[in-house]
Each structure stands twice: as structure tokens, then as C-alpha cells.
Write an enzyme that holds these catalytic residues in place. Structure first.
Site, PDB file in Angstrom:
ATOM      1  N   GLU A 106      22.674  -9.750   0.095  1.00  0.00           N
ATOM      2  CA  GLU A 106      22.321  -9.383   1.300  1.00  0.00           C
ATOM      3  C   GLU A 106      21.268  -8.367   1.494  1.00  0.00           C
ATOM      4  OE1 GLU A 106      25.804  -8.948   4.328  1.00  0.00           O
ATOM      5  OE2 GLU A 106      24.393  -7.072   5.237  1.00  0.00           O
ATOM      6  N   GLU A 110      18.592  -2.067   9.352  1.00  0.00           N
ATOM      7  CA  GLU A 110      19.813  -1.697  10.568  1.00  0.00           C
ATOM      8  C   GLU A 110      18.950  -0.413  11.159  1.00  0.00           C
ATOM      9  OE1 GLU A 110      24.094  -2.968   9.461  1.00  0.00           O
ATOM     10  OE2 GLU A 110      23.299  -1.096   8.530  1.00  0.00           O
TER      11      GLU A 110
END
Length: 293
Positions: A106, A110
Site C-alpha cells: 500500500e 492521507e
């Protein structure tokens, strides 16, 4: 005079390229539906201008999100986003790539909302083989809610580079030779979402979402995908070595890009797992190669 002017312009362009490094290729504007589809709370996604612009909406009932139709092994993945404006504390706008298994890879952006007047925090992370804990946080040097800005990932066999408006803010080098896993054989889909995370997002959960300010809206443009599309079970990219992102100039940052990365590190970094001696008394081996210590 015309020939002299042309020569001077060409010289300037060459010098500018040398001075500012080789940026990733610019994305092409395509509608949302070409490469993406909504995944939940369909009524909280708004389409504008024939799908060339999309708004994600968060209220006290739900957020929403979308994902790519394809899975990719390497490429350049970008999105133009305008963040939630005003009092955005407790909200998280996420843009990331992820494989679909328990030992997943991943690559995360964010964006952590904040009270009005306080800076947005951008948190990045890299998971390899299901293991993360590689958080880095920076304050952005602009207000990301005022206008669209480009956030992108360059991912090849040599490195993963996070960019904000073509400024490299983080590098994760392939350090398999020193025992660090690197994403290279698990195709990833692209995801984005807007959701409530007031249990942790702003000041560790001390600042809660003010629902009187809802609905919260994050706006998106630029849905082109420049990657090696592969099935979810593929182990390699069929065009490996042939795409622009595999070429020598993209296998490492140049001197000026490292200078800009150092600028971000010095002026805007507020947390770096590589320098956290409480969590990691011995720095993880990739940190030295990534020039993070």
C-alpha cells in the site's frame, strides 16, 4: 533577430530543465468514469462538467469513496484535489494504492483536517508485505482547500516517490538487498475516500468533527491513469523497462530534486518514523538509503 530569440528561448528551456530536474509526465484530463467507479454511498458522490470533476461529500451519516477499474504494477498515479475547506477537523481525505490480500502492499496519502486557521497535515505511509508503521507527516506550504493541487506517486522497480505539485516530499527506495520488502509483484488498485476519523485524525483525537459545519466536500479532477495495467494475479509488468517511468532519469532523484526534498524535510516535516527513537531505537535500514536520517 528571430533566430537569435529562438536560440535564447531554447537555451533557457534546457537550463530550466537542468535546474528543476525532470518532472513526471503531465496527466491528461479524462472523465471520472473512464478509469474509476464509486464503491460506497453512491448518493454522496456528485458529478460535474460531464464527469470531469467529482465532489465527495461527508455528513454525519456517511462518507464515500471510489476506486480504479484496473489494477496496476508500476506507473505514475496522480489526482488533482481541493480539500475540505474551513473547519475540517476530524475528517480524512485519502488517496492511495493498495493490493487486495492479507500481506498487502500500500502507498498512502492521507490529508488530516484541522480547525479553521490551522494547517492541513499530510500523512504518508508505505506498506510492504502487510507491514506498515512508516508514517511521515508534513505541514503543507499552502492552503490545499483554496484551489486544486496535484498529488502523485511515481512507482517503479527502483523507488517510490511522493510528489506534491511536482515537489518530491518523500522517497522510498528499493532496499531489498538489505532485507526490506519492496512492492514489485502485487498489482494495486487506486482508491480515494472522504470519511470521519475524529477518533485519531486531529491532535490524536482530541479535536472532534463539528457536524454543524457539514456537509464536508472534497473536490477532484484529473482522472487519467498512466500505469502498467495487469490482472490482480499478475507477477510482472509485460512492458517492464519500456515505459517512461522505467528510464534512467526516473530511477533516482537528481541533485535539485534532493535539494527540494531537503527543503521539505527542514521546513515542513513534523514527524518522521526514521527519526523516532522511541518507536525505533535502531533506525529501519531503508531510512539511510532514503536520506531520511
Amino acid at each position: 533577430m528571430g533566430r537569435l530569440s529562438s536560440t535564447l528561448c531554447l537555451t533557457f528551456l534546457i537550463l530550466a530543465t537542468v535546474a528543476f530536474g525532470v518532472p513526471p509526465k503531465k496527466s491528461i484530463n479524462v472523465p471520472f468514469g473512464r478509469n474509476y467507479f464509486p464503491t460506497w454511498a453512491f448518493d454522496h458522490i456528485k458529478y460535474l462538467n460531464g464527469g470531469s470533476e467529482v465532489h465527495l461529500v461527508l455528513d454525519k451519516y456517511t462518507g464515500t469513496g471510489f476506486q480504479s477499474k484496473g489494477s496496476y504494477l508500476f506507473g505514475h498515479f496522480s489526482m488533482h484535489i481541493k480539500m475540505v475547506a474551513g473547519d475540517s477537523a476530524g475528517t480524512v481525505t485519502a488517496f492511495y494504492l493498495s493490493s487486495q490480500n492479507s500481506e498487502h502492499d500500500e502507498i498512502d496519502f492521507e490529508f488530516l483536517g484541522n480547525r479553521t486557521g490551522q494547517p492541513y497535515i499530510l500523512q504518508t505511509n508505505v506498506f510492504t508485505g502487510g507491514a506498515g508503521n512508516r508514517e511521515q507527516r508534513i505541514n503543507l506550504w499552502f492552503d490545499p482547500s483554496k484551489d486544486y493541487h496535484s498529488y502523485s506517486v511515481l512507482w517503479n522497480m527502483y523507488q517510490i516517490v511522493f510528489f506534491v505539485d511536482d515537489v518530491p516530499i518523500r522517497v522510498f527506495k528499493n532496499s531489498k538487498d538489505v532485507g526490506v520488502k519492496f512492492p514489485f509483484n502485487q498489482p494495486m488498485k487506486i482508491y480515494s475516500s472522504l470519511w470521519n476519523a475524529d477518533d485519531w485524525a486531529t491532535r490524536g483525537g482530541l479535536e472532534k468533527t463539528n457536524w454543524e459545519k457539514a456537509p464536508f466536500v472534497a473536490s477532484y479532477r484529473g482522472f487519467h491513469v498512466d500505469g502498467c495495467e495487469a490482472s490482480v494475479n499478475a507477477k510482472f509488468c509485460e512492458t517492464q523497462g519500456k515505459r517512461w517511468w522505467d528510464q534512467k532519469e526516473f530511477q533516482d532523484l537528481d541533485a535539485n530534486q534532493y535539494k527540494r526534498l531537503k527543503w521539505v524535510r527542514k521546513r515542513y516535516t513534523i514527524y518522521n518514523y526514521c527519526t523516532d527513537r522511541v518507536r525505533f531505537p535502531v533506525p529501519p535500514p531503508e531510512c539511510r538509503r532514503d536520506r531520511d536520517i
